[in-house]
Structure formats: C-alpha cells, structure tokens
Design an enzyme around this catalytic site. Structure first.
Site, mmCIF file in Angstrom:
data_model
loop_
_atom_site.group_PDB
_atom_site.id
_atom_site.type_symbol
_atom_site.label_atom_id
_atom_site.label_comp_id
_atom_site.label_asym_id
_atom_site.label_seq_id
_atom_site.Cartn_x
_atom_site.Cartn_y
_atom_site.Cartn_z
ATOM 1 C CE1 TYR A 19 -4.168 -1.586 0.214
ATOM 2 C CE2 TYR A 19 -3.260 -2.825 2.054
ATOM 3 C CZ TYR A 19 -4.247 -2.628 1.112
ATOM 4 O OH TYR A 19 -5.320 -3.480 1.066
ATOM 5 C CG ASP A 79 -8.112 -2.289 -5.526
ATOM 6 O OD1 ASP A 79 -7.358 -2.034 -4.559
ATOM 7 O OD2 ASP A 79 -8.626 -3.405 -5.707
ATOM 8 C CG HIS A 129 -9.341 -4.481 -2.104
ATOM 9 N ND1 HIS A 129 -8.080 -4.010 -2.371
ATOM 10 C CD2 HIS A 129 -9.393 -4.636 -0.762
ATOM 11 C CE1 HIS A 129 -7.416 -3.872 -1.245
ATOM 12 N NE2 HIS A 129 -8.195 -4.256 -0.240
#
Length: 553
Positions: free
Chosen positions: A304, A332, A416
């Site tokens: 991330y 995303d 996700h």
C-alpha cells in the site's frame, strides 16, 4: 497502532500480562538486525526492549531507545489531550497525543487507555514494528518504573470463552472436504467483530457475491480419449517455481483468527510449495514472517503506497534485503469502500454521531493510502528496484494495456474481494475481455495476468487458466483455514485444491497447464448476469396485497 474502532479483530485469546518494571530492574536494549523507518526517515540500528526472563506474552517492539525513566504517577497524570496522552506498552511509555487524529481506530480508544498500561490489547493485534511506521522516535519517552497492571482488554467479551471452547470441538481435519468448509467453521468460532472484518464487503455486497457466482456461469467442453495418466500442475510465477497455479493472496490482520497469524500461513504455504503474498498490514512484521518461512521459500510483498513516498521506497528496499521475489502494488484503494458489517462493530460510537469520513476512518489501511497515486509512481518503483513490479486491482482492458506501456511485469485483475466499489465486475469476466485483446495485439507474452476474488474450487482455477490467466490468488480462504486449524489448516486447504485440480484436469482431458485453452469452455452465459437479490432492500419491502374477501380479516 491498531486498536480497531470496530473492536474487530478478535480471534484468539492472548491473555498478555505486559511488563511490570521495578526500580533497579535490569534494562537491556539489544540491537535489531534491520533498519526501520518513520515519517520518511530511516531509523538505523533500532533497539528493542527486551523481556524479563520468563515473560512470554509480550512483543519485543522495534522502538529506538529514548529519554528517561517514567514513574507510574507521572504516566497516570497524562491521561487527556490537555495534559498529554501517554500510554505504557510492554514496559515503554509512548506519547500518543499527536497521533490521536491519525489513528485508524479512532482517538477514543487511545484516550480510554491514556495514563494506563495498554499492553494486553496492544499485544493482541499489533506487529512489533508498528510504531516505527507511524511514530517519530522521540515519542518513545522511556521505560516505565514501578508496578502497573495491564488495563482490561475492552474488546474481549463473555462469549470469547464459549468460542474458545467451541474451537476445541472442531472436527478432525479429515472431515474438512472443501475450502468452503473452513469458511463455515470460521463463522462459528470467530468473534462477530473478527468475522465481520474478514467477511465484509462494500455496500450491498453485490460484487462480493458476483465474484463467485460468475464462475458458475462458465461451463466446460471436456475432451475424451486423451492420455491423462500423468498430470502436472506445477508452474512458474514471475520466474519463480510454484507447485500449483494458485497462490496465497495478501489479507490483513491474520492474527485476529489465530495468534500465529501470518507466521502459520507462511509455514503452511512452505509445506506445499505455494507462494505467500505478505500484506502491508500484516499482524506480524515483515522480518518475522520471512523468518517463519522455509529457507529460500518464495514470498511476495503487497504494497500500500504511503503518501510519504520515502516510506514506500524504504519498504521496497527492505523487501530486497529480505529476499522477497516481487512487489504487488495495490492500486484500487484511493479510499476505502464502505463496509457496513464492519462499521457496526466500531467501539466508542456516539449514538447520534455521524461522520462523513467514517467509511475510511476505522481501518489501518488508511495510513497507507494516497489519492495522488499515479502511473508516475509505478515508473518510479520500476526504476528503483530489479524486483518485478505488479499492479494489483486492475479492472478494465485499457489499464492492462497501459501497464504494458509502463513496463509492468504483471497485473492482478481484482476488485479487492468486493470490498471497494460495489458493482465492479467479477475479475473472471474482466479476464475474458482482456485476453482476446492481448492476443489480437500480440501482447500476451509481454505481461503475466493473474486474478483473485471468489475462487473456491479447483474448477474455478481451471476456468481462469483456460481463459489465459497465469495463476489465481485466494485471500479469505486461507484466513479461514488458518483461523480454524492454523498451519495444518493452510496445508490442508492447499492439498484440497491440488487434489481437485488433478482430478478436474483428468476429467477435462488435459495433462498439463499449457493445454488449458478457451476452447475448453462454454462462455455463452458468462455475460448474462442475473441480478442477485438485494437482501437489504427486500428486508424492508412490503409486497402489494391482493383484494380481500369480505370474510377475511
């Protein structure tokens, strides 16, 4: 720091006692082998606070030595924002005053533990390097001197003991016949908070269900009279060998379901030669998870991207030093989807309080988000490392083509797990659109394509491979297997999928993965979606009533 606002994230009872320091007690500050970073700066030669002999329930934190000895009386005076919010964790005192507004679990839970020993709840959820990611080193004020019992864990409930007893009544592993069995058992033994976090998805959870249902609209065209006496399911992902065409995808906070968390997942994957992708928000540090794996066991890292890019750059360097094999950049999650099942378990909610940011203020991942993430960042990552760079969360053909233009090594078609934008298409459906375009443009050899989301059977894996996927990832299923049986559960889950794959390939009439082609599939129903029932809407809908006879009430 992770004290989930939703109280989530309970799956095992640690019963941590914390550390009780007395004046004159020995203080040890051994050096750690890895450098750590915070706020864009590397904290080289970090030091850890060592345990008193015999202590087993505390986490040795990767925190630099700071300051002076703090007495219990002094700690207890700093119990509000005006006087400062100090918290003791495993013998060290931290000033968390400035951290309150950025805490992903909300400020109130930190304020609840202000001036107290928060070791028990901290050790229940957090990796030892959590403070080096989010706190400046000077916020570690020094060791606590004197006795201070750990404060009560407010996320615990009376039902925890009952669930632990039920955990002791789990069926033998030999009675678990498929991946979905682990999910059913997990629902019974996990706390509602942990189950909500693992299983929840965005809004009406249409995409969550569609991810799986889409596979049921694809049928096979099996071949007959072919020699399938020797079937090989081994493959290579990004130049690294794997015993099967699937991998363990990254999923946060595995310790909610099992105290060994990602460590036992690493060992289970290692037992079966499957690649583990390690989450940025794992409940153990990256070094610990790598150490738990077998020697030379391939692992990937899911990144991330932090708004402070130096943190992300240093993470990539750390991955290189630890020998990880690829960086999967999640693209995303500019913001977090609204996961209402999870939100309902937040702690310290004011009854009448409504926050415009609540959809993204109760998850640790927000510390890693930046709405400014662009292709330029991907180019930078590519330029600074020789590790393969993969982008995870691609959901349309055009972005796959852009990934090729930017020299990305692979893409993961993913929404996700349905946790972001509801009504995103199922990855397997996107895959069916992507591969013909790549073949038409003769680009299929330029990039490896993976998918994740909704996969529960060997037939699901085969359908994705027939459509052209290099491999598939499973996230929640390994969380559930680990939550119920730990390392053995992860091993069993992998074995079950392998057995299904071997059998299904024989019944399909193929003996190697390269034989899997679109001609083996009937795709006529794939795009003919039937709208799934809107459970929330239906629960409040009252059907129109026909006219009544006079004798009816």
């Amino acid at each position: 720091m992770r004290f989930p606002r939703s109280g989530l994230r309970i799956g095992s009872r640690w019963g941590s006692r914390g550390l009780h320091w007395r004046a004159g007690a020995p203080r040890m500050w051994p050096k750690l082998p890895n450098a750590h970073f915070t706020a864009g700066a590397i904290i080289a030669g970090s030091l850890a606070f060592a345990a008193i002999a015999g202590e087993k329930d505390f986490i040795r934190l990767d925190t630099a030595q700071q300051g002076r000895e703090i007495t219990v009386d002094e700690l207890q005076k700093h119990n509000n924002e005006e006087d400062g919010v100090w918290v003791c964790i495993n013998g060290l005192v931290y000033d968390l005053t400035d951290f309150l507004p950025m805490h992903p679990g909300g400020a109130k839970i930190i304020l609840h533990y202000a001036g107290k020993n928060a070791s028990t709840i901290f050790n229940k959820f957090h990796a030892k390097d959590v403070f080096t990611k989010f706190l400046d080193p000077e916020k570690c004020l020094g060791p606590l001197v004197g006795d201070l019992e750990p404060a009560e864990d407010i996320t615990a409930s009376e039902e925890d003991e009952e669930r632990e007893q039920l955990r002791g009544q789990l069926p033998k592993l030999s009675k678990v016949f498929n991946i979905s069995d682990f999910e059913y058992l997990s629902k019974r033994i996990l706390t509602p908070h942990a189950w909500a976090y693992y299983s929840s998805a965005a809004d009406d959870e249409i995409t969550l269900r569609e991810n799986h249902y889409a596979f049921s609209r694809i049928f096979f065209n099996p071949k007959v009279l072919t020699d399938v006496s020797d079937v090989d399911i081994s493959t290579e992902f990004l130049g690294v060998k794997s015993s099967a065409p699937f991998y363990c995808s990254a999923a946060a906070q595995a310790r909610m379901g099992n105290e060994d968390g990602e460590l036992s997942i690493a060992r289970g994957c290692g037992n079966e030669g499957i690649i583990q992708m390690i989450s940025s928000t794992a409940s153990y540090s990256l070094g610990e998870i790598v150490e738990a794996a077998r020697k030379n066991q391939p692992q990937w890292f899911q990144l991330y991207v932090n708004e402070d890019r130096d943190i992300s750059y240093n993470t990539i360097k750390q991955c290189e030093k630890l020998g990880l094999k690829a960086i999967f950049v999640t693209v995303d999650t500019a913001m977090l989807g609204r996961r209402e099942k999870d939100l309902k378990f937040r702690l310290f909610d004011d009854e009448d309080e409504v926050s415009s940011t609540e959809s993204h203020a109760d998850d640790p991942l927000m510390n890693f988000k930046d709405v400014r993430l662009t292709w330029e960042d991907i180019d930078k990552f590519k330029s600074m490392t020789k590790l393969p760079i993969v982008i995870k969360g691609v959901q349309r053909v055009q972005d796959v083509l852009l990934a090729i233009d930017h020299g990305v090594d692979a893409v993961v078609l993913s929404n996700h797990g349905g946790r972001q934008l509801d009504f995103s298409r199922a990855p397997v459906e996107v895959l069916a659109d992507v591969m013909p375009v790549l073949k038409e443009k003769k680009l299929e050899e330029k990039i490896e394509v993976y998918i994740d989301g909704g996969i529960r059977r060997g037939t699901d894996v085969l359908k994705a491979l027939c459509l052209g996927a290099k491999g598939v990832g499973l996230g929640r299923p390994f969380l559930y297997a680990n939550s119920t049986y730990g390392e053995q559960g992860v091993t069993r889950a992998i074995q079950l999928l392998k057995r299904e794959l071997l059998l299904d390939m024989k019944l399909l009439g193929v003996s190697k993965l390269s034989d899997l082609t679109p001609e083996l599939l009937d795709l006529r129903s794939l795009h003919n979606r039937t709208a799934p029932p809107d459970m929330l809407y239906n629960a409040g809908y009252e059907p129109l009533a026909p006219p009544k006879f006079l004798n009816e009430t």
